[in-house]
Write an enzyme that holds these catalytic residues in place. Structure first.
Site, PDB file in Angstrom:
ATOM      1  CB  ILE A  10      -0.908   0.042   1.246  1.00 37.03           C
ATOM      2  CG1 ILE A  10      -1.769  -1.230   1.342  1.00 37.03           C
ATOM      3  CG2 ILE A  10      -1.802   1.295   1.220  1.00 37.03           C
ATOM      4  CD1 ILE A  10      -2.605  -1.323   2.621  1.00 37.03           C
ATOM      5  CB  THR A  12      -2.508   6.101  -0.342  1.00 35.91           C
ATOM      6  OG1 THR A  12      -2.339   6.104   1.080  1.00 35.91           O
ATOM      7  CG2 THR A  12      -3.226   4.845  -0.771  1.00 35.91           C
ATOM      8  CE1 TYR A  15       2.890   7.689   4.486  1.00 34.63           C
ATOM      9  CE2 TYR A  15       4.198   5.731   4.902  1.00 34.63           C
ATOM     10  CZ  TYR A  15       3.543   6.851   5.364  1.00 34.63           C
ATOM     11  OH  TYR A  15       3.542   7.130   6.703  1.00 34.63           O
ATOM     12  CG  ASN A  93       8.570   2.675   6.176  1.00 33.17           C
ATOM     13  OD1 ASN A  93       7.530   2.012   6.221  1.00 33.17           O
ATOM     14  ND2 ASN A  93       9.156   3.139   7.262  1.00 33.17           N
ATOM     15  CG  HIS A 118       7.263  -4.139  17.896  1.00 28.57           C
ATOM     16  ND1 HIS A 118       8.273  -3.272  18.231  1.00 28.57           N
ATOM     17  CD2 HIS A 118       6.266  -3.387  17.380  1.00 28.57           C
ATOM     18  CE1 HIS A 118       7.895  -2.035  17.935  1.00 28.57           C
ATOM     19  NE2 HIS A 118       6.672  -2.080  17.408  1.00 28.57           N
ATOM     20  CD  GLU A 187       2.221  -2.906  15.831  1.00 32.77           C
ATOM     21  OE1 GLU A 187       2.960  -2.676  14.858  1.00 32.77           O
ATOM     22  OE2 GLU A 187       2.410  -2.410  16.960  1.00 32.77           O
TER      23      GLU A 187
HETATM   24  N1  UDP Z   1       0.248   4.302   4.345  1.00 34.20           N
HETATM   25  C1  UDP Z   1       0.046   4.875   3.086  1.00 34.20           C
HETATM   26  N2  UDP Z   1      -0.249   6.207   3.002  1.00 34.20           N
HETATM   27  C2  UDP Z   1      -0.320   7.010   4.091  1.00 34.20           C
HETATM   28  C3  UDP Z   1      -0.111   6.441   5.364  1.00 34.20           C
HETATM   29  C4  UDP Z   1       0.173   5.081   5.465  1.00 34.20           C
HETATM   30  O1  UDP Z   1       0.133   4.185   2.075  1.00 34.20           O
HETATM   31  O2  UDP Z   1      -0.573   8.214   3.923  1.00 34.20           O
HETATM   32  C5  UDP Z   1       0.524   2.848   4.440  1.00 34.20           C
HETATM   33  C6  UDP Z   1       1.953   2.501   4.040  1.00 34.20           C
HETATM   34  O3  UDP Z   1       1.967   1.208   3.492  1.00 34.20           O
HETATM   35  C7  UDP Z   1       2.659   2.540   5.376  1.00 34.20           C
HETATM   36  C8  UDP Z   1       1.607   1.884   6.248  1.00 34.20           C
HETATM   37  O4  UDP Z   1       0.365   2.412   5.769  1.00 34.20           O
HETATM   38  O5  UDP Z   1       3.877   1.832   5.360  1.00 34.20           O
HETATM   39  C9  UDP Z   1       1.779   2.167   7.719  1.00 34.20           C
HETATM   40  O6  UDP Z   1       1.774   3.556   7.936  1.00 34.20           O
HETATM   41  P1  UDP Z   1       2.997   4.273   8.644  1.00 34.20           P
HETATM   42  O7  UDP Z   1       4.266   3.795   8.051  1.00 34.20           O
HETATM   43  O8  UDP Z   1       2.780   5.744   8.601  1.00 34.20           O
HETATM   44  O9  UDP Z   1       2.821   3.769  10.092  1.00 34.20           O
HETATM   45  P2  UDP Z   1       3.923   3.394  11.150  1.00 34.20           P
HETATM   46  O10 UDP Z   1       4.741   2.321  10.517  1.00 34.20           O
HETATM   47  O11 UDP Z   1       4.672   4.648  11.399  1.00 34.20           O
HETATM   48  O12 UDP Z   1       3.081   2.930  12.306  1.00 34.20           O
END
Ligand code: UDP
Length: 238
Positions: A10, A12, A15, A93, A118, A187
């Site tokens: 994903i 969006t 990202y 990421n 984790h 999660e």
């Molecule tokens: N994501 C996305 N667009 C956004 C926010 C999140 O595609 O605007 C997706 C993306 O795959 C990201 C995942 O949701 O890796 C988890 O979000 P994020 O990395 O912000 O969360 P964290 O890992 O910091 O909890």
């Protein structure tokens, strides 16, 4: 016949900057001998479908729905990837940095799902941020969990992974009807599900190594790129 893997991804909003390096690292290191097909949920206009890549239009839902609603997306498009033997989801990421063989990451005979321990709670699930609100369907008792897993890398046998996605999408809807959002979103729901489905393959935290973290006792295989190097969370989610 060799198994095939559907990779769910994903990205969006902003990202999409991570896609290219993710794809190249996955092709190089993620079960290199097996056929993989990528399913990308995105609103990017620069990522194109090809022989190995299926782009699925997905508008940005806004935080935290871009991540919380992942299971709904997986269920909605299941007809596209149901034929694969295994499905894996990775956060945008994530970057593979070392070769991973099928026996290391695919579920074995007794296992159905795969999740990664984790990197901040690998010593014990006690004290990890399971949802503690009993009003949420993501509520889980840490004492009953094998591990606290991170939401950034998970997968399994296709039927089992899609079944879990269906169950969790429904629970997230029901939570919303009750005005509840679980503390760590998808999660939290994943962790609650694994408490009652404990026969999963637990990948060590080297499959979710925070970029640049020193003194980490696991061989690094997948790195979580530091979002501060890309303008920071506020920028990425804006
Ligand atoms: N994501 C996305 N667009 C956004 C926010 C999140 O595609 O605007 C997706 C993306 O795959 C990201 C995942 O949701 O890796 C988890 O979000 P994020 O990395 O912000 O969360 P964290 O890992 O910091 O909890």
């Amino acid at each position: 016949k060799k198994p095939t893997i559907g990779v769910l991804y994903i990205c969006t909003g902003k990202y999409d900057i991570y896609w290219q390096q993710f794809y190249e690292s996955s092709e190089r290191f993620f079960c290199p001998g097996l056929e993989k097909h990528y399913y990308i949920f995105t609103d990017s206009t620069t990522i194109k479908s090809s022989e190995r890549i299926t782009v699925i239009y997905q508008q940005r839902l806004g935080w935290p729905y871009d991540t919380l609603m992942r299971f709904h997306l997986f269920v909605r498009e299941r007809h596209l990837y149901e034929h694969h033997d295994f499905l894996f989801f990775l956060n945008a990421n994530m970057q593979f940095v070392r070769k991973i063989r099928p026996s290391q990451i695919l579920p074995s005979d007794k296992e159905k799902l795969v999740a990664v321990i984790h990197p901040y709670y690998y010593e014990s699930p006690v004290g990890a941020p399971f949802e503690s609100n009993q009003q949420s369907l993501a509520y889980a008792d840490p004492a009953k969990a094998r591990h606290y897993v991170q939401g950034c890398l998970n997968g399994g046998i296709t039927a089992d992974y899609l079944h879990m996605s269906e169950v969790l999408a429904k629970r997230i809807d029901d939570d919303q009807k009750n005005g509840v959002i679980a503390v760590w979103h998808d999660e939290s729901h994943l962790n609650a599900y694994l408490v009652t489905h404990p026969e999963y393959k637990a990948l060590d935290a080297g499959y979710a190594k925070p970029e640049g973290r020193a003194g980490f006792p696991f061989k690094e295989r997948v790195v979580i790129l530091n979002k501060n190097n890309q303008g920071g969370l506020a920028f990425l989610r804006s």
